[in-house]
Design a protein around this motif. Structure first.
Motif, PDB file in Angstrom:
ATOM      1  N   PHE A  65      44.176  40.804  87.878  1.00  0.00           N
ATOM      2  CA  PHE A  65      43.381  42.693  87.421  1.00  0.00           C
ATOM      3  C   PHE A  65      44.629  43.518  87.682  1.00  0.00           C
ATOM      4  N   GLY A  66      45.150  43.102  89.394  1.00  0.00           N
ATOM      5  CA  GLY A  66      46.196  43.843  90.153  1.00  0.00           C
ATOM      6  C   GLY A  66      47.406  43.685  88.899  1.00  0.00           C
ATOM      7  N   LEU A  73      47.972  43.150  86.203  1.00  0.00           N
ATOM      8  CA  LEU A  73      47.645  44.064  84.560  1.00  0.00           C
ATOM      9  C   LEU A  73      47.492  45.562  84.947  1.00  0.00           C
ATOM     10  N   ARG A  74      47.458  46.040  85.923  1.00  0.00           N
ATOM     11  CA  ARG A  74      47.316  47.253  85.908  1.00  0.00           C
ATOM     12  C   ARG A  74      48.868  47.567  86.518  1.00  0.00           C
ATOM     13  N   ARG A  75      50.005  47.090  87.683  1.00  0.00           N
ATOM     14  CA  ARG A  75      51.276  47.150  87.117  1.00  0.00           C
ATOM     15  C   ARG A  75      51.587  47.340  86.025  1.00  0.00           C
ATOM     16  N   ALA A  76      51.149  46.735  85.554  1.00  0.00           N
ATOM     17  CA  ALA A  76      52.201  45.944  83.788  1.00  0.00           C
ATOM     18  C   ALA A  76      51.658  46.930  82.897  1.00  0.00           C
ATOM     19  N   VAL A  77      50.545  47.966  82.928  1.00  0.00           N
ATOM     20  CA  VAL A  77      50.374  48.574  81.882  1.00  0.00           C
ATOM     21  C   VAL A  77      50.023  50.199  82.943  1.00  0.00           C
ATOM     22  N   PRO A  78      51.281  50.864  82.974  1.00  0.00           N
ATOM     23  CA  PRO A  78      51.839  52.059  83.730  1.00  0.00           C
ATOM     24  C   PRO A  78      50.592  53.056  83.127  1.00  0.00           C
ATOM     25  N   GLU A 130      41.881  52.782  86.809  1.00  0.00           N
ATOM     26  CA  GLU A 130      40.749  51.352  87.358  1.00  0.00           C
ATOM     27  C   GLU A 130      39.642  50.499  86.137  1.00  0.00           C
ATOM     28  N   ARG A 131      39.510  51.713  86.536  1.00  0.00           N
ATOM     29  CA  ARG A 131      38.157  52.265  85.498  1.00  0.00           C
ATOM     30  C   ARG A 131      38.468  52.410  83.969  1.00  0.00           C
ATOM     31  N   VAL A 132      39.336  52.400  83.783  1.00  0.00           N
ATOM     32  CA  VAL A 132      39.308  52.031  82.052  1.00  0.00           C
ATOM     33  C   VAL A 132      39.889  50.805  81.864  1.00  0.00           C
ATOM     34  N   LEU A 133      40.901  50.314  82.683  1.00  0.00           N
ATOM     35  CA  LEU A 133      41.044  48.503  82.567  1.00  0.00           C
ATOM     36  C   LEU A 133      39.790  48.515  82.435  1.00  0.00           C
ATOM     37  N   ILE A 134      39.148  48.414  83.148  1.00  0.00           N
ATOM     38  CA  ILE A 134      37.925  47.684  83.341  1.00  0.00           C
ATOM     39  C   ILE A 134      37.109  47.750  82.026  1.00  0.00           C
ATOM     40  N   LEU A 135      36.823  49.089  80.898  1.00  0.00           N
ATOM     41  CA  LEU A 135      36.482  49.185  80.667  1.00  0.00           C
ATOM     42  C   LEU A 135      36.664  47.871  79.692  1.00  0.00           C
ATOM     43  N   GLN A 136      38.260  48.593  79.290  1.00  0.00           N
ATOM     44  CA  GLN A 136      39.441  48.227  78.038  1.00  0.00           C
ATOM     45  C   GLN A 136      38.166  46.058  77.923  1.00  0.00           C
ATOM     46  N   LEU A 137      38.764  45.942  79.238  1.00  0.00           N
ATOM     47  CA  LEU A 137      38.460  44.028  79.564  1.00  0.00           C
ATOM     48  C   LEU A 137      37.649  44.087  79.563  1.00  0.00           C
ATOM     49  N   ARG A 138      36.884  44.799  79.244  1.00  0.00           N
ATOM     50  CA  ARG A 138      35.131  43.921  79.164  1.00  0.00           C
ATOM     51  C   ARG A 138      35.167  44.010  77.077  1.00  0.00           C
ATOM     52  N   GLU A 139      35.336  45.469  76.601  1.00  0.00           N
ATOM     53  CA  GLU A 139      35.378  45.258  75.776  1.00  0.00           C
ATOM     54  C   GLU A 139      35.707  43.865  74.591  1.00  0.00           C
ATOM     55  N   MET A 140      36.933  43.673  75.280  1.00  0.00           N
ATOM     56  CA  MET A 140      38.276  42.682  74.871  1.00  0.00           C
ATOM     57  C   MET A 140      37.304  41.374  74.854  1.00  0.00           C
ATOM     58  N   GLU A 141      37.389  41.279  76.097  1.00  0.00           N
ATOM     59  CA  GLU A 141      36.032  40.047  76.169  1.00  0.00           C
ATOM     60  C   GLU A 141      35.069  39.236  75.549  1.00  0.00           C
ATOM     61  N   VAL A 142      34.568  40.943  74.869  1.00  0.00           N
ATOM     62  CA  VAL A 142      32.852  41.045  74.557  1.00  0.00           C
ATOM     63  C   VAL A 142      33.862  40.375  72.557  1.00  0.00           C
ATOM     64  N   VAL A 191      40.347  36.472  90.075  1.00  0.00           N
ATOM     65  CA  VAL A 191      40.325  36.121  88.397  1.00  0.00           C
ATOM     66  C   VAL A 191      40.982  36.218  87.736  1.00  0.00           C
ATOM     67  N   GLU A 192      41.135  35.502  86.688  1.00  0.00           N
ATOM     68  CA  GLU A 192      42.486  36.135  85.938  1.00  0.00           C
ATOM     69  C   GLU A 192      42.153  36.219  84.127  1.00  0.00           C
ATOM     70  N   TYR A 193      43.399  36.455  83.459  1.00  0.00           N
ATOM     71  CA  TYR A 193      42.699  37.104  81.628  1.00  0.00           C
ATOM     72  C   TYR A 193      44.209  36.493  81.242  1.00  0.00           C
ATOM     73  N   SER A 194      43.035  35.991  80.563  1.00  0.00           N
ATOM     74  CA  SER A 194      44.198  35.707  79.137  1.00  0.00           C
ATOM     75  C   SER A 194      44.057  35.482  77.581  1.00  0.00           C
ATOM     76  N   LEU A 195      45.055  35.780  77.484  1.00  0.00           N
ATOM     77  CA  LEU A 195      44.705  35.697  75.442  1.00  0.00           C
ATOM     78  C   LEU A 195      44.037  34.619  75.177  1.00  0.00           C
ATOM     79  N   THR A 196      43.033  35.311  74.354  1.00  0.00           N
ATOM     80  CA  THR A 196      41.899  33.859  73.303  1.00  0.00           C
ATOM     81  C   THR A 196      42.977  33.481  72.343  1.00  0.00           C
TER      82      THR A 196
END
Length: 98
Positions: A20-21, A23-28, A32-44, A60-65
């Motif tokens: 998460f951290g 990703l937050r640095r990679a998307v200036p 934090e709130r918006v990143l969490i919401l976007q990640l949830r939507e993209m996971e769903v 926790v790690e995030y990766s592309l399917t």
């Protein structure tokens, strides 16, 4: 695939999984709130995978399917177009269009 952040998140994840951290640095500029919401939507929607490692401290790690990788590939020509025309895009008076 709405919103201004999802494309940047996809781009950030193209090289491999990020925490998460990272990703937050990679998307200036993203909160934090918006990143969490976007990640949830993209996971769903199946664009990314969230891997939880049960350890202390939690990890926790995030990766592309495969679906997310295919969308990234489809968006690549648009990114190239943007890079070719960045000077013209930057010169557009966006604030006068509202």
């Amino acid at each position: 695939m709405g919103g201004k952040w999802k494309g940047l998140i996809l781009f950030a994840l193209q090289e491999g999984p990020l925490r998460f951290g990272e990703l937050r640095r990679a998307v200036p500029g993203i909160s934090e709130r918006v990143l969490i919401l976007q990640l949830r939507e993209m996971e769903v929607t199946g664009l990314l995978h969230r891997e939880v490692y049960h350890q202390v401290p939690p990890k926790v790690e995030y990766s592309l399917t495969d679906f997310g990788q295919s969308l990234n590939a489809a968006m690549a020509p648009l990114g190239e177009w943007g890079e070719e025309h960045i000077e013209r895009i930057d010169a557009i008076p966006w604030d006068q269009m509202r």
